[in-house]
Enzyme design. Structure first.
Site, short mmCIF file in Angstrom:
data_model
loop_
_atom_site.label_atom_id
_atom_site.label_comp_id
_atom_site.label_asym_id
_atom_site.label_seq_id
_atom_site.Cartn_x
_atom_site.Cartn_y
_atom_site.Cartn_z
N VAL A 12 0.96 -1.09 -0.23
CA VAL A 12 0.39 0.25 -0.14
C VAL A 12 0.73 0.98 0.03
CG1 VAL A 12 -1.92 1.49 1.40
CG2 VAL A 12 -2.07 -1.45 1.16
N VAL A 31 -5.39 20.41 -4.17
CA VAL A 31 -4.53 20.58 -2.74
C VAL A 31 -5.05 22.14 -2.87
CG1 VAL A 31 -2.63 20.86 -1.14
CG2 VAL A 31 -3.67 18.39 -1.99
N LYS A 100 -6.30 -1.18 9.27
CA LYS A 100 -7.97 -1.43 9.76
C LYS A 100 -7.93 -2.26 11.79
CE LYS A 100 -7.13 -4.97 6.89
NZ LYS A 100 -6.58 -5.42 5.33
N GLU A 124 -10.33 6.30 5.83
CA GLU A 124 -11.50 5.95 4.51
C GLU A 124 -10.57 4.20 3.86
OE1 GLU A 124 -14.52 7.38 2.66
OE2 GLU A 124 -14.01 5.12 2.59
N VAL A 127 -11.78 0.63 5.14
CA VAL A 127 -12.92 -0.83 4.86
C VAL A 127 -13.58 -0.30 3.75
CG1 VAL A 127 -15.38 -1.22 5.42
CG2 VAL A 127 -13.64 -0.32 7.04
N GLY A 129 -11.26 -0.87 0.48
CA GLY A 129 -9.95 -0.55 -0.11
C GLY A 129 -10.19 0.99 -0.47
N ILE A 131 -13.25 1.90 -2.42
CA ILE A 131 -14.87 2.18 -1.61
C ILE A 131 -14.61 3.70 -1.36
CG2 ILE A 131 -17.03 1.19 -2.20
CD1 ILE A 131 -15.81 -1.22 -2.14
N ASP A 196 -10.38 -10.25 8.99
CA ASP A 196 -10.86 -9.04 8.78
C ASP A 196 -11.92 -8.42 8.54
OD1 ASP A 196 -9.09 -7.11 5.84
OD2 ASP A 196 -10.86 -7.94 5.95
N LYS A 200 -13.68 -5.01 10.28
CA LYS A 200 -14.10 -3.77 9.16
C LYS A 200 -15.59 -3.32 9.58
CE LYS A 200 -11.35 -4.58 5.54
NZ LYS A 200 -10.76 -5.78 4.61
N1 HSE Z 1 -7.11 -8.89 3.26
C1 HSE Z 1 -7.62 -8.06 2.64
C2 HSE Z 1 -8.46 -8.49 1.59
C3 HSE Z 1 -7.65 -7.10 2.53
O1 HSE Z 1 -8.72 -8.95 0.87
O2 HSE Z 1 -9.61 -7.92 1.54
C4 HSE Z 1 -7.97 -5.58 1.60
O3 HSE Z 1 -8.67 -5.13 3.35
#
Ligand code: HSE
Length: 397
Positions: A12, A31, A100, A124, A127, A129, A131, A196, A200
């Site tokens: 990331v 900006v 997260k 943002e 949760v 990615g 979106i 995960d 979220k």
């Molecule tokens: N491991 C997570 C997924 C990454 O597969 O959605 C994104 O949070």
């Protein structure tokens, strides 16, 4: 000129650096002045990568540089991300994150520290990615009481379930393939056990309620027990099997859970396939809406982090409103929620305890599948105790 830093140069972090460099001119316009990355923090070396011009191994370089006012925390995990974030906020720097685990665990506290120092803690990317879902909840859906937030919030498991449904692959093979493609980690528990999406949905429920939802309180079931036989029944029922994280309003609180669910063809989450994510939101005035897109991956996630960095740069000296306080929300017990259940048992089993069931012929020798009438989880558990259940999957709607 605004100076920024990125903590972590993994998937990331390198994406955030790429987004900011690729879209430099457009970002500067949005900006309102030049926006440049002054430091990237990582313990490793990256020979030949342009990041070497700004690479530091020392967090104090970022912390002590007053020019740096916007920081991305894309290290992941709780330590040292928590300490670094807290110290940056206390030093008057806004922090934007995709982490997260940290947001779910310490979000309320970090938001409060940001408020006290007139900066922002933005998340943002934590949760869904790429979106946009956090900002719409914070700024667009504020006139609604949110009755439900349900989503496919994990790209890896959605990819795996899609492959199992479409290609008849079994769980072990599809996991190996997802790992080979880099979707699933070598240690895939966070995804396949549902941890995960649990974090979220805890974040989304905190924002919906304005209180702290502890992810440890959320009933969580992953996809490890889903088999090819389950998909044979799902097809007969015109359903997809999806790992759904859901939160539904019950009185003054919410009931949140993560589990595999049979979703009928007519439900909007049915067609969310592969690594895509979707968040279904029901407001008491809005009705239904759905947010759909790339829920994981380097550039989609980086796009959301960089978008937050732009927002933080635009609102220097002003804390944007976030409705999430430290007071704990006691979630409603899952045992009292009602639904139908799809159940598989050995052929010849007396299932009359469930009342008027609907039989499903999955074409599997020696067993039978059926859908129960609507009942509470507690009722289901009590009735199922008398039987030997091969598997049970909740039915949505
Ligand atoms: N491991 C997570 C997924 C990454 O597969 O959605 C994104 O949070």
């Amino acid at each position: 000129m605004i100076k920024a830093a990125i903590m972590g140069y993994g998937t990331v972090g390198s994406g955030v650096y790429e987004v900011i460099r690729t879209n430099e001119k457009s970002i500067d316009k949005k900006v309102g002045e030049e926006f440049r990355v002054k430091y990237v923090l990582d313990l490793r070396e990256f020979p030949g990568d342009p990041v070497m011009d700004v690479l530091t191994h020392n967090f104090e370089d970022i912390l002590n540089d007053e020019e740096v006012t916007v920081v991305a925390e894309v290290m992941g995990g709780l330590r040292p991300a928590y300490d670094f974030t807290k110290r940056c906020l206390e030093a008057g720097k806004s922090v934007c994150t995709s982490n997260k685990e940290l947001v779910a665990k310490h979000g309320a506290e970090l938001i409060q520290i940001a408020r006290e120092h007139n900066v922002n803690y933005l998340f943002e990317a934590s949760v869904g990615g790429g979106i946009p879902i956090i900002r719409p909840i914070n700024t667009s859906l504020t006139a609604d009481v949110l009755l439900e937030i349900s989503g496919i919030l994990n790209g890896t498991t959605n990819y795996m379930l899609t492959k199992m449904a479409n290609e008849g692959m079994d769980y072990a093979d599809v996991l190996k393939e997802a790992q080979a493609k880099g979707y699933a980690e070598l240690h895939p528990e966070a995804d396949v056990e549902g941890w995960d999406p649990c974090r979220k949905i805890a974040i989304l429920t905190s924002l919906a309620s304005g209180k702290q939802v502890d992810f440890e309180d959320i009933y969580t079931e992953g996809i490890t027990k889903i088999t090819t036989e389950d998909f044979a029944y799902a097809k007969k029922m015109d359903c997809a099997i999806k790992l759904v994280a859901s939160s539904k309003k019950v009185g003054d609180t919410y009931c949140a859970m993560v589990s595999p669910v049979m979703i009928h063809r007519e439900h909007p989450l049915y067609m969310v396939n592969d690594v895509f994510n979707a968040v279904f939101v029901k407001g008491n005035m809005l009705g239904d809406s759905m947010f759909y897109g790339a829920g994981a991956g380097k550039l989609p996630t980086a796009s959301a982090v960089a978008g937050d960095m732009v927002e933080a740069a635009r609102y220097q000296g002003q804390t944007l409103p976030v409705f999430w306080d430290a007071e704990k929300l006691e979630l409603a017990p899952v045992s009292e929620t009602s639904r139908r259940f799809f159940v598989r048992v050995k052929e010849g089993t007396d299932v009359s305890v469930f009342g008027d069931v609907q039989t499903v012929d999955g074409g599997i020798a020696g067993e039978v599948g059926f859908i129960t009438p609507v009942m509470t989880e507690a009722e289901y558990v009590a009735k199922a105790e008398a039987l030997t259940v091969i598997s049970m999957i909740r039915v949505e709607g």
